[in-house]
Design a protein around this motif. Structure first.
Motif, PDB file in Angstrom:
ATOM      1  N   ASP A 171       0.814  -1.305  -0.309  1.00 33.76           N
ATOM      2  CA  ASP A 171       0.151   0.295  -0.372  1.00 33.76           C
ATOM      3  C   ASP A 171       0.850   1.283   0.121  1.00 33.76           C
ATOM      4  O   ASP A 171       2.139   1.421   1.097  1.00 33.76           O
ATOM      5  N   SER A 172       0.400   2.162  -0.319  1.00 32.04           N
ATOM      6  CA  SER A 172       0.944   3.459  -0.792  1.00 32.04           C
ATOM      7  C   SER A 172       0.786   3.732   0.495  1.00 32.04           C
ATOM      8  O   SER A 172       0.042   3.996   1.863  1.00 32.04           O
ATOM      9  N   GLN A 173       2.069   5.278   1.304  1.00 29.21           N
ATOM     10  CA  GLN A 173       1.970   6.122   2.081  1.00 29.21           C
ATOM     11  C   GLN A 173       2.462   7.267   1.404  1.00 29.21           C
ATOM     12  O   GLN A 173       3.554   8.280   1.865  1.00 29.21           O
TER      13      GLN A 173
ATOM     14  N   THR B 168       1.717  11.117   4.039  1.00 25.47           N
ATOM     15  CA  THR B 168       0.247  10.149   4.939  1.00 25.47           C
ATOM     16  C   THR B 168       1.235  11.183   6.078  1.00 25.47           C
ATOM     17  O   THR B 168       2.317  11.521   5.996  1.00 25.47           O
ATOM     18  N   PRO B 169       0.145  10.573   7.369  1.00 25.68           N
ATOM     19  CA  PRO B 169       1.191  11.350   8.879  1.00 25.68           C
ATOM     20  C   PRO B 169       1.755  10.548   8.918  1.00 25.68           C
ATOM     21  O   PRO B 169       1.205  10.035  10.446  1.00 25.68           O
ATOM     22  N   TRP B 170       1.723   9.367   8.377  1.00 27.44           N
ATOM     23  CA  TRP B 170       2.311   8.273   9.038  1.00 27.44           C
ATOM     24  C   TRP B 170       3.808   7.557   7.561  1.00 27.44           C
ATOM     25  O   TRP B 170       3.848   7.871   6.703  1.00 27.44           O
TER      26      TRP B 170
ATOM     27  N   PRO C 262       9.504  10.858   7.145  1.00 33.21           N
ATOM     28  CA  PRO C 262       8.097  11.845   7.765  1.00 33.21           C
ATOM     29  C   PRO C 262       7.823  12.847   6.119  1.00 33.21           C
ATOM     30  O   PRO C 262       9.139  13.185   5.361  1.00 33.21           O
ATOM     31  N   HIS C 263       6.497  12.735   5.893  1.00 27.83           N
ATOM     32  CA  HIS C 263       6.224  13.734   5.027  1.00 27.83           C
ATOM     33  C   HIS C 263       7.094  15.264   4.943  1.00 27.83           C
ATOM     34  O   HIS C 263       6.972  15.623   6.249  1.00 27.83           O
ATOM     35  N   ASP C 264       7.753  15.735   4.045  1.00 26.73           N
ATOM     36  CA  ASP C 264       8.164  16.865   3.875  1.00 26.73           C
ATOM     37  C   ASP C 264       7.767  18.161   2.940  1.00 26.73           C
ATOM     38  O   ASP C 264       7.591  17.797   2.165  1.00 26.73           O
ATOM     39  N   PRO C 265       6.454  18.318   3.014  1.00 28.20           N
ATOM     40  CA  PRO C 265       5.950  19.746   3.049  1.00 28.20           C
ATOM     41  C   PRO C 265       6.390  20.909   2.034  1.00 28.20           C
ATOM     42  O   PRO C 265       5.643  21.321   1.069  1.00 28.20           O
ATOM     43  N   SER C 266       7.878  20.448   2.497  1.00 28.88           N
ATOM     44  CA  SER C 266       8.593  21.690   1.623  1.00 28.88           C
ATOM     45  C   SER C 266       9.125  20.932  -0.166  1.00 28.88           C
ATOM     46  O   SER C 266       9.703  21.598  -0.604  1.00 28.88           O
ATOM     47  N   ARG C 267       8.691  19.906   0.015  1.00 29.80           N
ATOM     48  CA  ARG C 267       9.169  19.103  -1.605  1.00 29.80           C
ATOM     49  C   ARG C 267       7.683  18.424  -2.091  1.00 29.80           C
ATOM     50  O   ARG C 267       6.931  18.504  -1.350  1.00 29.80           O
ATOM     51  N   ILE C 268       7.847  17.962  -3.899  1.00 23.41           N
ATOM     52  CA  ILE C 268       7.280  17.744  -3.862  1.00 23.41           C
ATOM     53  C   ILE C 268       6.920  16.060  -3.848  1.00 23.41           C
ATOM     54  O   ILE C 268       8.209  15.800  -3.348  1.00 23.41           O
TER      55      ILE C 268
ATOM     56  N   LEU D  94      -4.896   4.690  -2.619  1.00 25.19           N
ATOM     57  CA  LEU D  94      -3.880   5.994  -2.717  1.00 25.19           C
ATOM     58  C   LEU D  94      -4.811   6.975  -3.310  1.00 25.19           C
ATOM     59  O   LEU D  94      -4.873   7.938  -2.653  1.00 25.19           O
ATOM     60  N   LYS D  95      -6.231   7.242  -3.869  1.00 23.39           N
ATOM     61  CA  LYS D  95      -7.287   7.478  -4.664  1.00 23.39           C
ATOM     62  C   LYS D  95      -7.701   8.578  -2.743  1.00 23.39           C
ATOM     63  O   LYS D  95      -7.523  10.487  -2.817  1.00 23.39           O
ATOM     64  N   GLU D  96      -7.928   7.802  -1.739  1.00 26.82           N
ATOM     65  CA  GLU D  96      -8.081   8.683  -1.025  1.00 26.82           C
ATOM     66  C   GLU D  96      -6.861   8.996   0.259  1.00 26.82           C
ATOM     67  O   GLU D  96      -7.351  10.092   0.503  1.00 26.82           O
ATOM     68  N   GLN D  97      -6.107   9.027   0.212  1.00 28.06           N
ATOM     69  CA  GLN D  97      -5.264   9.536   0.533  1.00 28.06           C
ATOM     70  C   GLN D  97      -3.953  11.064  -0.256  1.00 28.06           C
ATOM     71  O   GLN D  97      -4.374  12.038   0.246  1.00 28.06           O
TER      72      GLN D  97
END
Length: 658
Positions: free
Chosen positions: A513-515, A518-520, A527-533, A585-588
């Motif tokens: 499954d995809s991540q 996401t906040p996990w 962890p997801h880095d919002p400063s990048r794509i 993935l669509k829900e994320q």
């Protein structure tokens, strides 16, 4: 997330096995002359016994095409060599075994099926067409030779090349004979990972195949050809065209002088001239073409180009499009022609059971690409391999975006680092410098293809310096190098993990499954880095075993099928699981809003991996096309709703190329 009974019914009822057209699965080699024959591989395709002895007849370099050329593909002579043999080339000697160029020595199509082809000799003879212009230079071109090639013509050493994925050209004029018959000898050294202390770019090749690492490809594996060019000829052509009609051209000449060069752009699908511009060689010049049609996956419009420098005239082409990065409603997005497009494709390994690195034909190669388009993908990630130039031309024509990987260094080199004999990669300054040199070649040789939108430097830490050294992490320097060489595209420095914050993307790998944004996240990633794509660089990977006639029948590979990330019971369940994962993935995308692209593993099965859209022989198509079309369209729709609002440019991409 729960699936409705209606959707599940469609999934279970609507799946059928689709096979490509073609003749019998095996045998039938009537077109081969005495001496050469296909050595039946562990698995064939519908193209295996259609190759004949004049493979890949197409002009092999579509961005710099000359009129006078001669294809040297076909049956050559081969002999295994040993360390040190390079000092005694076998001039005038029958090497004893036929080999079909350009197929890897380990492949069935080569007629050799070599094991451990570390040192090899090739030999052929050729003549130069009498119709070629007297006084012109004769150029010998190799599409790619893995790994270190040394070349002689008529007992004179004329050149060499290091790097298994790069084209190279040698001017052989002064070595040619006057009687018309010329002898060509090529020595190839390809260590792959045979020696413990050798660390070179190899991608997924290994002399010890094991599940996700595959049979190596040694020797000449792309087209060899001659061409005629004037004394001062164009050695390189860089063309980049943006969505506004701006065109940047750099034509490099074999001489050092700056001389006039003329560029003509033609109307689409026409010989009518649209625009003519002039400049000088060895430096950039720019011009603007009005009323252009933009290149995109839905409208892959290409414009033919003619370039004239003195007596040298070449054909090329380009597509008008702009790749950029922007903030949309606070989220980092990749843009194509000023709009966010969710980029969704497959991990494309580019392996073939009969030719290994080399597809049996262009038709076979394009079968894969057309299949991806038919499923609904708009992109592929060319996974730690570089393809022949015609592959990228096909992507340009079909409208498939390409994430291009740099072929990786090996993952592990067995050098004990403590009493437990744990292993670590050999990474030192010389290894890193050579990797960087070849990374630059990748960019320089491929930066004019419209379909390539992103460069990928490292995959999952393979050959990456992952510890913090005083000199810093090399991916920061490499990212800057790539941007300087090609500021028209985005850069993904690290796909998977060991991410230190370089480049335009934060890239997560997770199976099945995809991540994505996401906040996990899992332990290998960050962890997801919002400063990048945010992009899901790999996910899916669900497998479905098939009957023996569609499997790579090598006992070790078959025994390792259970190492696949997930194995599903049958094709209906495989499609059900794919539907579930695509909806996740669509829900994320919908709930968290950060995800901008994803890559599903993978295009085809490869050896012991059974998780492709297609089986390794390309005879079974797993997806239920109706369901996959709907699921992919739903992903595109929700992403479009999230990502096409007010755009604030963060980094202005320029089309200047140094």
């Amino acid at each position: 997330m729960r699936l409705s009974f209606g959707i599940l019914t469609v999934l279970l009822a609507g799946v059928s096995i689709s096979a490509s057209t073609g003749g019998p699965y095996k045998r039938q080699n009537a077109t081969s002359p005495p001496g050469y024959a296909v050595l039946e591989p562990p698995l064939t395709t519908d193209w295996t016994y259609k190759v004949g002895t004049n493979p890949w007849p197409e002009y092999p370099r579509p961005l710099l095409e000359r009129l006078d050329w001669k294809n040297l593909n076909g049956v050559w002579q081969y002999r295994n060599a040993s360390n040190g043999d390079i000092t005694s080339p076998p001039f005038g000697t029958d090497l004893g075994k036929p080999v079909l160029v350009p197929f890897c020595l380990e492949s069935g199509l080569s007629g050799v099926k070599a094991d451990y082809a570390v040192w090899s000799w090739y030999r052929t003879v050729f003549d130069v067409p009498s119709s070629w212009t007297k006084g012109n230079r004769v150029l010998l071109n190799f599409g790619a030779v893995d790994y270190h090639a040394t070349v002689w013509v008529n007992q004179r050493q004329v050149g060499s090349n290091v790097g298994g994925y790069w084209s190279f050209t040698i001017d052989i004029t002064d070595a040619l004979t006057t009687n018309g018959t010329n002898e060509l000898i090529v020595h190839v050294y390809d260590p792959t990972d045979y020696f413990d202390d050798v660390q070179i770019p190899i991608g997924k090749q290994t002399v010890r195949p094991s599940h996700i690492f595959y049979t190596p490809c040694s020797g000449i594996w792309q087209t060899v050809w001659l061409e005629s060019a004037p004394a001062n000829y164009i050695t390189d052509l860089v063309v980049n065209a943006d969505m506004h009609g701006n065109v940047n051209v750099t034509a490099t000449s074999s001489g050092n002088a700056s001389i006039p060069v003329e560029v003509t752009v033609y109307e689409t699908n026409s010989t009518d001239v649209k625009f003519t511009a002039t400049g000088r060689t060895n430096s950039q010049f720019k011009f603007r073409v009005e009323d252009i049609e933009m290149w995109a996956p839905s409208t892959p419009v290409l414009y033919n180009i003619a370039v004239k420098m003195g007596n040298d005239i070449i054909k090329s082409y380009t597509g008008f499009r702009t790749i950029s990065r922007a903030v949309i409603d606070g989220v980092q997005r990749p843009l194509l022609n000023g709009e966010f497009m969710f980029q969704f494709g497959t991990l494309d390994q580019g392996y073939w059971p009969d030719g290994l690195y080399t597809p049996p034909s262009r038709e076979a190669m394009e079968y894969d690409l057309n299949t991806l388009k038919n499923i609904g993908y708009n992109m592929l990630r060319k996974h730690i391999k570089v393809e022949p130039a015609l592959f990228y031309q096909s992507c340009d024509r079909l409208g498939l975006l390409v994430f291009q990987d740099m072929p990786s260094l090996r993952t592990q080199v067995p050098i004990p680092v403590n009493q437990d004999c744990k292993f670590k990669p050999v990474i030192n300054t010389s290894v890193t410098d050579e990797f960087g040199r070849q990374l630059e070649i990748l960019i320089k040789q491929h930066r004019s293809y419209p379909s390539i939108v992103t460069w990928i430097i490292y995959n999952e830490g393979w050959g990456q310096q992952v510890e913090d050294y005083p000199s810093g992490f090399p991916e920061f320097n490499f990212t800057n190098i790539v941007r300087n060489l090609d500021p028209t595209r985005l850069v993904n420095a690290v796909t998977g993990w060991h991410d230190h914050g370089a480049s335009d993307f934060h890239d997560n790998h997770h199976y099945p499954d995809s991540q994505c944004g996401t906040p996990w996240y899992s332990i290998e990633s960050t962890p997801h880095d919002p400063s990048r794509i945010a992009i899901q660089g790999e996910f899916g990977g669900i497998g479905l075993n098939v009957s023996e006639e569609h499997l790579w029948i090598v006992p070790k590979s078959v025994s390792e099928i259970n190492q696949t990330y997930e194995l599903d019971d049958n094709q209906q369940i495989w499609n059900y699981r794919a539907h579930f994962l695509l909806n996740e993935l669509k829900e994320q995308i919908d709930v968290f809003g950060f995800c901008s692209g994803a890559i599903w593993t993978q295009t085809t099965d490869v050896e012991g991996e059974v998780n492709g859209m297609l089986t390794y022989d390309r005879r079974i198509l797993r997806p239920n096309l109706t369901v996959w079309h709907n699921d992919l369209q739903a992903i595109y729709d929700v992403a479009h709703a999230k990502g096409n609002r007010t755009i604030m440019m963060e980094r202005d991409m320029t089309f200047d190329v140094l």
